[in-house]
Scaffold this active site. Structure first.
Site: not given
Ligand code: BMP
Length: 231
Positions: A5, A67-68, A187-188, A191, A193, A196
């Site tokens: 990104d 994200k259609l 995701p997430g 960055a 918070g 993993a």
């Protein structure tokens, strides 16, 4: 999975930087996710398609995070453009429903051997306001919105679902609901918070990591760290 990104006011620099991160980190990731922001900045042709080629040269599948979420014919048109550019999979939102919504997306994906991944619970704090709403299913049983969305993913035979890494308890619920076969993409991490280890222990199959890799002084080292954590 690497979320590529990056931002840069100059498209040539943006392409070069994205390509460098992809080449350096490629051996530590299992796929590349590209967002609409990069498509807007670089264009699909002679831009993002070059990154897809680089990814494919390293045998990395490429996912278009579109994200259609529109009516069928425009969803289909968008998906065809992404497929023609070289994408292997697309992310769509099940909120639009099947008939005249995502039916055309699944049809086209199946006929071209592409994968469809559905958004089930987003990673941002505000996502709770909608995705965890309590509602009534068609059978009259109370359910939360994300449970209905996960059920749609199962019914429509989606290839996977997105559930934020910031919501390990939701990952566990979706895992229970969807069984072992459904791939969960989270995701997430970093960055935003998300942890993993907690995401993987809760049942996530793939961690999606962007900024924590590409803003690291040594992106390949960061990618390797997340790969090792996931393992
Ligand atoms: P980062 O690791 O830099 O926070 O990036 C996360 C990536 O995952 C972004 O590309 C974002 O669009 C995507 N994403 C997300 O963060 N949360 C979601 O719920 C769904 C996403 O697609």
């Amino acid at each position: 999975m690497l979320a590529l990104d990056l931002e840069d006011p100059d498209p040539d620099t943006l392409l070069q930087r994205s390509s460098r991160i992809l080449k350096e980190s490629g051996e530590y990731v299992c796929a590349i996710k590209i967002n609409r922001q990069l498509v807007l900045a670089l264009g699909l042709r002679n831009g993002v398609d070059k990154l897809l080629k680089t990814a494919h040269e390293s045998s990395l599948p490429t996912i278009m995070d579109a994200k259609l979420n529109d009516v069928g014919h425009t969803n289909e048109f968008m998906l065809r453009s992404y497929i023609d550019a070289g994408f292997d999979a697309v992310i769509a939102s099940p909120l639009v429903g099947w008939e005249g919504g995502l039916d055309s997306v699944f049809r086209l994906a199946i006929s071209t051997g592409r994968a469809v991944i559905l958004l089930v619970y987003m990673s941002n704090p505000g996502a709770d306001a909608f995705y965890s709403l309590r509602t009534m299913s068609a059978t009259g049983k109370p359910k939360q919105v994300f449970e209905l969305l996960a059920e749609m993913a199962i019914e429509w035979k989606a290839n996977g679902v997105v559930v934020g890494a910031t919501k390990p308890e939701i990952i566990s619920s979706v895992r229970q609901l969807a069984g072992r076969e459904m791939a969960i993409f989270s995701p997430g991490v970093g960055a935003q918070g998300g942890d993993a280890r907690r995401a993987v222990e809760a049942g996530s199959d793939y961690l999606i990591v962007g900024r924590s890799i590409y803003t690291d002084p040594i992106p390949s080292a960061a990618a390797k760290r997340y790969r090792d954590m996931a393992r």
